[in-house]
Design an enzyme around this catalytic site. Structure first.
Site, PDB file in Angstrom:
ATOM      1  N   GLY A   1       0.805  -1.216   0.000  1.00  0.00           N
ATOM      2  CA  GLY A   1       0.000   0.000   0.000  1.00  0.00           C
ATOM      3  C   GLY A   1       0.836   1.263   0.000  1.00  0.00           C
ATOM      4  O   GLY A   1       1.899   1.342  -0.612  1.00  0.00           O
ATOM      5  N   SER A   2       0.381   2.266   0.737  1.00  0.00           N
ATOM      6  CA  SER A   2       0.940   3.620   0.631  1.00  0.00           C
ATOM      7  C   SER A   2       2.379   3.752   1.100  1.00  0.00           C
ATOM      8  O   SER A   2       3.017   4.777   0.813  1.00  0.00           O
ATOM      9  CB  SER A   2       0.061   4.599   1.413  1.00  0.00           C
ATOM     10  OG  SER A   2      -1.238   4.662   0.832  1.00  0.00           O
ATOM     11  N   THR A   3       2.915   2.783   1.842  1.00  0.00           N
ATOM     12  CA  THR A   3       4.312   2.886   2.253  1.00  0.00           C
ATOM     13  C   THR A   3       5.248   2.859   1.047  1.00  0.00           C
ATOM     14  O   THR A   3       6.426   3.232   1.169  1.00  0.00           O
ATOM     15  CB  THR A   3       4.700   1.747   3.215  1.00  0.00           C
ATOM     16  OG1 THR A   3       4.342   0.493   2.633  1.00  0.00           O
ATOM     17  CG2 THR A   3       4.009   1.906   4.555  1.00  0.00           C
ATOM     18  N   PHE A   4       4.745   2.459  -0.125  1.00  0.00           N
ATOM     19  CA  PHE A   4       5.584   2.424  -1.329  1.00  0.00           C
ATOM     20  C   PHE A   4       5.462   3.700  -2.166  1.00  0.00           C
ATOM     21  O   PHE A   4       6.151   3.834  -3.175  1.00  0.00           O
ATOM     22  CB  PHE A   4       5.245   1.195  -2.174  1.00  0.00           C
ATOM     23  CG  PHE A   4       6.114   0.011  -1.860  1.00  0.00           C
ATOM     24  CD1 PHE A   4       6.421  -0.315  -0.551  1.00  0.00           C
ATOM     25  CD2 PHE A   4       6.638  -0.777  -2.862  1.00  0.00           C
ATOM     26  CE1 PHE A   4       7.227  -1.402  -0.245  1.00  0.00           C
ATOM     27  CE2 PHE A   4       7.448  -1.867  -2.571  1.00  0.00           C
ATOM     28  CZ  PHE A   4       7.745  -2.183  -1.261  1.00  0.00           C
TER      29      PHE A   4
END
Length: 637
Positions: free
Chosen positions: A310-313
């Site tokens: 998800g958004s950690t990338f």
């Protein structure tokens, strides 16, 4: 005057006392027979005890005697010790006693079966059945790995055919705190899980042997000679710091339980050396109690389990965009009106963020912003960056079951897939791979080999991204933990941090569900990062923002990072303003948490009171279900 009768008596007496005359030939015959017997006896003795290569001669008899009294016993080798980087023991072998029996001997004393069964705490019938089953054997285990003093008490009973020998039992002082990394051995001291399995050949020694003299009851009378000395296994020093490991394990367990999640992982990585300073998962198991070693509790999820991050990338995607030269930090993206159509699919943000720059795209975690950026790049620009950072590739730790992950190769026409990839979907990674990717940003674009073993010197690493771009992304990550970002709860009092929240919905059976994985990954101190920490919570309970990465994972990141840097004696770098701001923010959160707890308690008390009233009142006065349900109270953030 002598008479005639007396004269005859004297004559007879004289004749009786004369020597007995034996024929000479008879004497020689007897002596010859006796001489022959002596010669035959001497020859037989010589044949039995002196002459070799004779059927059933002295060699045969000697072998038969030795086979009944001489035995070769194994000297068990000591398995190497596993320690943390500071020498604290994580796995040690302790001597224990194993009782065994010679069924052929023990079966000759059936009157002792009841006594033996009682001290072994087993049924007499079961013991007798086992002995009958092994009646043709000379060896049978009675009980393995007993306390030596308990085994000695049984041996003092002097039951024929019952013997004891020394073995080693693996003991894990830190128990479940390091179980996923260290692993465990089986009853024969062979590695079965974790580093015990990965380095089994290194840890396992070489058994020795000795010759002993035993009596007919199997008791050792004398040790005759050492045939081969045992060689102990080699010690293994892991990269983890047990102090940090305890800290990480405690805070992860707390975060998972408070959020109602089903599992979680937490990793702390040394930026300068690539060493894993702590790696823990929840639920865990105690390797000292093998009844707990079952199923999902045994998985080292941070290394073996793949997931969509998800958004950690998103910061990794921004890094790819900056490297192409098509974007710079000051560029702005119009995310109005809060949704965006791509290939017939609607991509949404949590709020309409309007026109924002790249830093705010990360701070606000804008899916629309990431989509509009990736559609202006080469179809595989972001995917290639992920791969260069180590995603979708074996890290090379040597840990059993290490997952590889997957990064797809996309075509220009695959618009929705390109959009998904830009905000952390359509790929699979592990927590450790994600930590490695963040470590590259923290190290100024240098990628170092991840190690689960202590390294003597920091590796040089490989430069894969220009430091100019990693510094720009690092500055953007600071916005995430600022007042306008989604990761405010990740801030620490004493150190500056930078990181990113992540909340990814889980795919089940090819369809995305309401279940999610919430995470936070970051680094500290910002100017010269010493560690990268990542916290992942699987399926936290709650709806919307109450279960996102900023709510359930960021607080654990804050606590672990703050305390870990103090333990590593890293000087604080936070300004006075930051300290006061974080303290004030923490105080507000404590008040909110206290208000929520009080409201929850009051609701439970009201429900209990209403339940009691319902029981006491007659049936026609019961309140309607909808009237009896208390409305939840709103608490301001």
């Amino acid at each position: 005057m002598p008479t005639a009768s007396s004269s005859r008596d004297k004559t007879q007496t004289h004749q009786s006392r004369s020597p007995l005359k034996v024929a000479r030939w008879r004497f020689y015959c007897v002596m010859g027979v006796m001489a022959v017997l002596v010669v035959l006896l001497i020859g037989h003795l010589a044949r039995l005890q002196v002459l070799p290569n004779t059927d059933k001669g002295f060699e045969f008899l000697q072998d038969q005697g030795e086979s009944r009294t001489l035995r070769t016993e194994i000297i068990p080798a000591y398995r190497g010790v596993i320690t943390d980087r500071n020498g604290s023991p994580l796995a040690v072998s302790t001597p224990v006693a194993t009782l065994w029996a010679n069924p052929k001997v023990l079966l000759q004393s059936p009157q002792r079966f009841a006594e033996l069964a009682q001290v072994l705490n087993i049924d007499k019938a079961d013991l007798e059945a086992r002995l009958r089953r092994y009646a043709a054997k000379e060896f049978m285990y009675l009980e393995r790995q007993m306390a030596p003093d308990a085994a000695q008490k049984i041996m003092e009973l002097d039951i024929p055919g019952v013997n004891v020998r020394t073995e080693y039992h693996r003991y894990y002082p830190a128990a479940d705190v390091v179980s996923h990394l260290v692993g465990m051995t089986d009853v024969d001291d062979r590695g079965q899980e974790g580093m015990e399995l990965a380095y089994d050949a290194w840890l396992t020694g070489e058994n020795g042997s000795k010759q002993v003299l035993k009596d007919l009851r199997g008791r050792t009378v004398k040790e005759l000679q050492l045939i081969k000395a045992a060689r102990s296994g080699q010690n293994l020093t892991l990269s983890i710091d047990l102090r940090l490991q305890y800290l990480a394990h405690r805070e992860l367990k707390k975060a998972v339980e408070e959020s109602g999640g089903i599992a979680g992982s937490l990793v702390i990585l040394d930026v300068d050396t690539g060493e894993v300073l702590a790696i823990t998962n929840y639920p865990a198991y105690n390797p000292n109690d093998r009844s707990q070693a079952k199923g999902a509790a045994m998985r080292n999820r941070a290394i073996t389990d793949m997931y969509e991050p998800g958004s950690t990338f998103k910061p990794l995607g921004i890094l790819a965009a900056l490297e192409t030269g098509k974007f710079k930090p000051s560029d702005v993206i119009d995310t109005n009106p809060g949704y965006f159509q791509v290939a017939g699919k609607t991509i949404k943000d949590h709020d309409n963020e309007g026109v924002i720059d790249l830093a705010m795209i990360i701070a606000k975690s804008s899916n629309i912003g990431m989509t509009k950026i990736t559609l202006q790049l080469d179809p595989n620009a972001m995917g290639n960056m992920y791969s260069r950072l180590g995603v979708g590739q074996q890290i090379g730790t040597g840990f059993p079951g290490e997952a590889t992950g997957f990064v797809p190769k996309l075509k220009p026409a695959q618009l929705i897939e390109r959009a998904n990839l830009s905000y952390g979907y359509a790929l699979h990674t592990t927590v450790l791979q994600a930590v490695q990717a963040y470590a590259v940003i923290a190290a100024g674009g240098v990628k170092r080999q991840i190690s689960l073993l202590k390294v003597d010197a920091a590796p040089e690493g490989t430069k894969i991204v220009d430091q100019k771009y990693t510094d720009q992304v690092k500055a953007m990550l600071q916005k995430v933990v600022a007042a306008e970002g989604t990761g405010k709860r990740a801030r620490t009092i004493s150190y500056t941090v930078a990181g990113k929240t992540g909340t990814a919905f889980k795919s089940v059976g090819g369809r995305y569900t309401g279940k999610q994985v919430s995470s936070f990954a970051g680094m500290a101190p910002v100017d010269n990062p010493r560690i990268v920490t990542m916290v992942v919570i699987d399926e936290p309970q709650g709806a919307g923002t109450t279960a996102n990465g900023g709510m359930v994972a960021a607080p654990a990141f804050s606590k672990v990072t703050e305390d870990a840097l103090r333990m590593l004696q890293v000087p604080p770098d936070a300004t006075t303003e930051q300290v006061e701001e974080v303290k004030a923010y923490a105080a507000r959160n404590e008040k909110i948490a206290a208000a929520k707890a009080a409201a929850k308690l009051k609701a439970q008390q009201d429900a209990a009171t209403q339940s009691q009233e319902v029981v006491e009142q007659p049936q026609d006065s019961m309140a309607k279900p909808q009237d009896a349900v208390a409305k939840p109270q709103k608490v301001s953030p």
